[in-house]
Motif scaffolding. Sequence first.
Motif, PDB file in Angstrom:
ATOM      1  N   ALA A 100       0.816  -1.205   0.000  1.00 54.42           N
ATOM      2  CA  ALA A 100       0.000   0.000   0.000  1.00 54.42           C
ATOM      3  C   ALA A 100       0.852   1.259   0.000  1.00 54.42           C
ATOM      4  CB  ALA A 100      -0.909  -0.004   1.230  1.00 54.42           C
TER       5      ALA A 100
ATOM      6  N   PHE B 220      -1.760   3.297   7.674  1.00 58.38           N
ATOM      7  CA  PHE B 220      -2.538   2.141   8.140  1.00 58.38           C
ATOM      8  C   PHE B 220      -3.352   2.477   9.392  1.00 58.38           C
ATOM      9  CE2 PHE B 220      -1.023  -0.077   4.845  1.00 58.38           C
ATOM     10  CZ  PHE B 220      -0.349  -1.285   5.007  1.00 58.38           C
TER      11      PHE B 220
ATOM     12  N   TYR C 251      -6.927   4.014   8.224  1.00 59.39           N
ATOM     13  CA  TYR C 251      -7.765   3.392   7.209  1.00 59.39           C
ATOM     14  C   TYR C 251      -8.221   1.995   7.634  1.00 59.39           C
ATOM     15  CZ  TYR C 251      -7.138   6.651   3.273  1.00 59.39           C
ATOM     16  OH  TYR C 251      -7.184   7.729   2.425  1.00 59.39           O
TER      17      TYR C 251
ATOM     18  N   MET D 179      -8.987  -1.661   6.290  1.00 56.02           N
ATOM     19  CA  MET D 179      -8.480  -2.433   5.162  1.00 56.02           C
ATOM     20  C   MET D 179      -9.105  -3.814   5.178  1.00 56.02           C
ATOM     21  SD  MET D 179      -4.459  -1.423   4.823  1.00 56.02           S
ATOM     22  CE  MET D 179      -4.372  -2.107   3.147  1.00 56.02           C
TER      23      MET D 179
ATOM     24  N   ALA E 240      -9.042  -0.530   0.730  1.00 50.86           N
ATOM     25  CA  ALA E 240      -8.800   0.384   1.850  1.00 50.86           C
ATOM     26  C   ALA E 240      -9.787   1.539   1.788  1.00 50.86           C
ATOM     27  CB  ALA E 240      -7.367   0.913   1.801  1.00 50.86           C
TER      28      ALA E 240
END
Length: 124
Positions: free
Chosen positions: A24, A29, A32, A34, A98
Amino acid sequence: EVQLVESGGGLVQPGGSLRLSCEASGFSFDDYAMGWFRQAPGKEREGVAGLYPPAHTSYYTDSVKGRFTISQDKAKNTMYLQMDSLKPEDTGVYYCAADPRTELVAYPENFHNWGQGTQVTVSA
């Protein structure tokens, strides 16, 4: 710009294992949700596993519980799906996705950023 690139698919015998990767870029992270989704021929896309980091929650569809494990390596900006004890019904194109606005990681309609997919075929 959010970019997602899957890899790791292939042909495996029933009972075997594969590890899918989703590299990604363009987002954190921590911010978001995912998920991993799959689509078999003639079927709708379904949620397989997901993570919602703000609440430290994870999701697995019933058919993969105990066999699949979703994880992230923040240092590598990569999400993984370890798939063990694979079955023919796990065959399909696997996508990572995502989204910054959803907590409902089981539903593909909640995700607005998608990778190109990687084919997983489980067959003897």
